[in-house]
Design an enzyme around this catalytic site. Structure first.
Site, PDB file in Angstrom:
ATOM      1  N   CYS A  44      11.912 122.249  56.633  1.00  0.00           N
ATOM      2  CA  CYS A  44      12.732 121.976  58.170  1.00  0.00           C
ATOM      3  C   CYS A  44      13.950 121.159  58.058  1.00  0.00           C
ATOM      4  O   CYS A  44      14.917 121.413  58.496  1.00  0.00           O
ATOM      5  CB  CYS A  44      11.708 121.684  59.148  1.00  0.00           C
ATOM      6  SG  CYS A  44      10.349 122.582  59.289  1.00  0.00           S
TER       7      CYS A  44
ATOM      8  N   ASP B 238      21.059  84.583  46.097  1.00  0.00           N
ATOM      9  CA  ASP B 238      20.798  84.261  47.698  1.00  0.00           C
ATOM     10  C   ASP B 238      21.553  85.013  48.596  1.00  0.00           C
ATOM     11  O   ASP B 238      21.654  84.598  49.746  1.00  0.00           O
ATOM     12  CB  ASP B 238      21.314  82.521  47.820  1.00  0.00           C
ATOM     13  CG  ASP B 238      22.601  82.216  47.442  1.00  0.00           C
ATOM     14  OD1 ASP B 238      23.491  83.381  47.298  1.00  0.00           O
ATOM     15  OD2 ASP B 238      22.973  81.098  47.405  1.00  0.00           O
TER      16      ASP B 238
ATOM     17  N   ASP C 283      26.425  85.225  45.536  1.00  0.00           N
ATOM     18  CA  ASP C 283      25.959  86.241  44.455  1.00  0.00           C
ATOM     19  C   ASP C 283      26.276  87.293  45.151  1.00  0.00           C
ATOM     20  O   ASP C 283      25.978  88.521  44.416  1.00  0.00           O
ATOM     21  CB  ASP C 283      24.501  86.053  44.089  1.00  0.00           C
ATOM     22  CG  ASP C 283      24.170  84.680  43.600  1.00  0.00           C
ATOM     23  OD1 ASP C 283      24.779  84.306  42.590  1.00  0.00           O
ATOM     24  OD2 ASP C 283      23.333  83.860  43.960  1.00  0.00           O
TER      25      ASP C 283
ATOM     26  N   ASP D   1      19.279  84.051  39.814  1.00  0.00           N
ATOM     27  CA  ASP D   1      20.317  82.801  40.286  1.00  0.00           C
ATOM     28  C   ASP D   1      19.298  81.666  40.255  1.00  0.00           C
ATOM     29  O   ASP D   1      18.316  81.940  40.506  1.00  0.00           O
ATOM     30  CB  ASP D   1      20.954  83.145  41.507  1.00  0.00           C
ATOM     31  CG  ASP D   1      21.571  81.967  42.136  1.00  0.00           C
ATOM     32  OD1 ASP D   1      22.323  81.458  41.236  1.00  0.00           O
ATOM     33  OD2 ASP D   1      21.413  81.535  43.181  1.00  0.00           O
TER      34      ASP D   1
ATOM     35  N   CYS E 193       8.293 119.807  58.363  1.00  0.00           N
ATOM     36  CA  CYS E 193       8.289 119.184  56.924  1.00  0.00           C
ATOM     37  C   CYS E 193       9.677 118.973  56.380  1.00  0.00           C
ATOM     38  O   CYS E 193      10.451 119.379  57.141  1.00  0.00           O
ATOM     39  CB  CYS E 193       7.210 120.107  56.080  1.00  0.00           C
ATOM     40  SG  CYS E 193       8.046 121.651  55.533  1.00  0.00           S
TER      41      CYS E 193
END
Length: 697
Positions: A18, A591, A595, A409, A15
């Protein structure tokens, strides 16, 4: 000496507590770039020498975990398997429980009960005791501390009663054995459930494990995909998985790329088309050249992204981690207070006081809090991946649910990116065939949607080809080139306000205008519906593009977008993004190429491209299927993942807040407490697993 990235396979972590123990240990030792994932059993960190790595491995194993060479080939020892421990303990526990129900006097004998309980107690000491002691040494006590103290208390109390012949009132061997057996049962359920939460990554890893047909001197040899090297020629036939990334050399085929994009319709491939490793060749036969192998393939990068994403903590997890870290000491104090108050103040007797204290210890469950967030994140990211959505971090899920603005965009995002040339207006003194040849020669060197469309649109038309010496791409501006005679060319967006607004691309030779080109692309059919859905979700759409303001406004009007920013250079886009970020959480959708800066600047960058390298590096989310509905699916999955996290945390906290007082007041038998504790983790994980099939809308 430069730091090296160390990757270890560590078994035994069950978990998040740990994982916290291992993380804190490595932090104390001065390592950095630490990443611990209990579900995939991976530990990564940066180290500057081999001696430090050996010390780290020794210290991790000192916590009670096991460092193994290869998780795929590792076989757990028979006596280390939780399943086998559970079966062994159950064989001895069942007779002890039977003695409480049936009048079999030989099972009621204290020494017979001691003999039945002892093997179970030894397994409990080996399984829980070692882990408990290691966690205490590591400074983060885990749930096993509570189980070990509770079961040991019952065993020692019973043993003292047996040695001093104090009678049946001092026999609680069945309590000790039942606690250990039921918690092992819970551990088994937990182990199998957690495995299901990481199934998406494991499915992708299996896709990598294929063979390849390498062509050498006309002969075909079958090798593992791991052995393929860049530049190798491979033969791929109908039904085969494409072993690595590459390009088609010869042949035609239909390729199913749904494992990557979520789109089930096959993609037609011909000479020079790109191929993605792991996709399936459904029909046809091709010869391909390997271009990217090993960790450089798109699939390998996706797997690595998902592993990092699953271990990135959302802010909401910090509360759970902080409580879990102090939970065990707090429960021990509550158990001690319960014992003292019941025995000394309540005058209920030593036996009753011990049973109440043990009930407090075994019913409390810090693991449920530790599992609440990571299991939901793992399942949510896995479901997103199967829909062609790659999310780079668990923290992204929480951020996106608070989004106020989505900045789009235009080209290739809201529009198809497939352009058609409406007209070419040649300037005086320039021949149209020369202009066409120049455009083709320059744009063949670019992967931009406009460039590909221009090349496709000019195919078959008369053109005089130009021989170029160099071509460079300037993001957001266009292409610059130089031919073998030293002439310089520029092909890019028209910025001259005096020119005809219809002509949005210009071609220059030595700074003299050669031609103006009118190109246009179509709005994606699903774009209008997307914008309507976003508005319904309370998110305001914004259009941000380098294209002309008039064209941007035309698209925005058709889609119902009111805020439009056209003719913006990459640097100017950053300013616009900053303005919206000050107003609220902002998502940028682009894209992934032009960008890239804006994608990085936004709170969440979403790439709508074909998983190019720039997209993977710049965006926090990559939509491999360019259908805009995948953006809605991303928002919906993120929203439901956060809902699941909140449900898990509520259950984990509510369970402990209600259960501990009930146990402290003596209303709960320790055996029922152990059963409730064992299944509390399963409830949390089960709720997370619902995300796999839950309807998200």
């Amino acid at each position: 000496m430069a730091d090296q990235l160390v990757e270890l396979n560590v078994t035994g972590m069950h978990c998040n507590n740990c994982a916290i123990s291992v993380h804190k240990l490595l932090e104390k030792k001065g390592f950095h770039d630490i990443l611990v994932d209990f579900a995939s059993e991976e530990v990564k960190f940066s180290a500057d020498n081999d001696a430090a790595v050996k010390d780290a491995i020794k210290s991790i194993e000192g916590l009670g975990y096991k460092v193994i060479d290869d998780a795929a080939t590792h076989k757990e020892k028979f006596y280390d398997k939780v399943e086998n421990k559970l079966i062994f303990c159950a064989l001895f526990t069942i007779p002890l429980l039977v003695s409480m129900l049936l009048p079999w006097h030989f099972l009621s004998d204290p020494w017979a009960q001691f003999a039945l309980c002892l093997p179970v107690f030894i397994v409990g000491c080996q399984h829980f005791g070692k882990s408990a002691w290691s966690s205490v040494k590591g400074g983060v006590p885990n749930m096993d501390v509570l189980i070990f103290i509770g079961s040991s208390s019952a065993f020692i109390y019973s043993l003292i009663g047996t040695l001093q012949h104090l009678g049946m009132r001092y026999q609680f061997y069945e309590t000790c054995a039942t606690i250990i057996t039921l918690v092992l049962l819970g551990n088994l359920f937990e182990k199998r459930s957690v495995t299901q939460t990481t199934s998406a990554v494991k499915d992708l890893i299996k896709i990598q494990q294929v063979n390849a047909r390498r062509v050498v001197n006309g002969e075909i040899e079958v090798i593992s995909a791991k052995e393929v090297r860049a530049g190798d020629t491979l033969q791929v036939n109908t039904g085969d998985k494409i072993p690595v990334d590459g390009e088609v050399i010869s042949g035609n085929a239909s390729v199913n790329e749904s494992m990557l994009t979520g789109e089930s319709i096959p993609v037609e491939k011909a000479k020079y088309d790109k191929l993605i490793g792991g996709s399936i060749l459904e029909h046809g036969n091709i010869t391909m050249m390997a271009t990217k192998v090993g960790s450089n393939t798109v699939l390998a990068q996706i797997i690595e992204l998902m592993k990092k994403a699953q271990s990135a903590k959302p802010p909401i997890q910090k509360t759970g981690d902080q409580v879990a870290a102090i939970f065990v000491p707090a429960v021990i104090i509550i158990a001690l207070v319960t014992f003292v108050l019941t025995w000394m103040v309540g005058h209920a007797g030593l036996q009753h006081a011990i049973m109440n204290a043990i009930a407090v210890l075994v019913i409390s469950c810090p693991c449920a809090m530790g599992l609440a967030t990571p299991t939901a994140v793992m399942v949510g990211l896995g479901r997103a991946a199967k829909n062609g959505i790659l999310i780079k971090g668990g923290d992204t899920v929480e951020t996106v649910t608070r989004a106020k603005y989505i900045v789009f965009d235009k080209t290739g995002t809201l529009t198809t990116g497939k352009f058609s040339i409406n007209d070419i207006k040649a300037e005086a003194g320039f021949d149209t065939s020369v202009i066409r040849g120049t455009i083709t020669a320059i744009e063949e060197r670019s992967n931009h949607p406009i460039a590909r469309s221009l090349v496709d649109g000019l195919k078959g038309l008369p053109q005089q080809k130009l021989i170029l010496k160099s071509v460079t791409e300037e993001k957001g501006l266009g292409m610059r080139a130089e031919d073998v005679d030293g002439n310089h060319y520029f092909l890019g967006a028209s910025k001259d306000k005096n020119k005809d607004a219809l002509f949005n691309v210009s071609l220059y030779k030595n700074q003299v205008l050669m031609a103006q080109i009118e190109i246009d692309d179509e709005i994606k059919p699903e774009a209008a519906s997307l914008i309507t859905q976003l508005k319904g979700m309370g998110i305001k759409p914004v259009l941000l593009s380098g294209d002309r303001q008039s064209r941007c406004e035309k698209v925005a009007l058709a889609l119902g977008i009111k805020e439009v920013h056209g003719e913006k250079l990459p640097s100017e886009k950053l300013t616009v993004i900053d303005i919206y970020k000050k107003k609220g959480q902002t998502i940028m959708v682009g894209d992934g190429i032009n960008d890239a800066p804006a994608l990085t600047q936004a709170d969440i960058g979403v790439s709508m491209n074909d998983s190019s390298q720039v997209a993977i590096q710049s965006a926090k989310v990559i939509l491999l299927n360019t259908n805009l509905y995948s953006l809605v699916k991303f928002l919906q999955i993120s929203r439901h993942t956060l809902i699941t996290i909140k449900q898990n945390l509520f259950w984990a906290f509510a369970y402990n807040i209600v259960a501990i007082p009930i146990a402290a007041f003596g209303f709960l038998n320790p055996m029922f407490g152990a059963l409730a504790m064992a299944f509390s983790d399963v409830v949390v994980i089960g709720n997370s697993l619902r995300l796999k099939v839950k309807k998200v809308s």
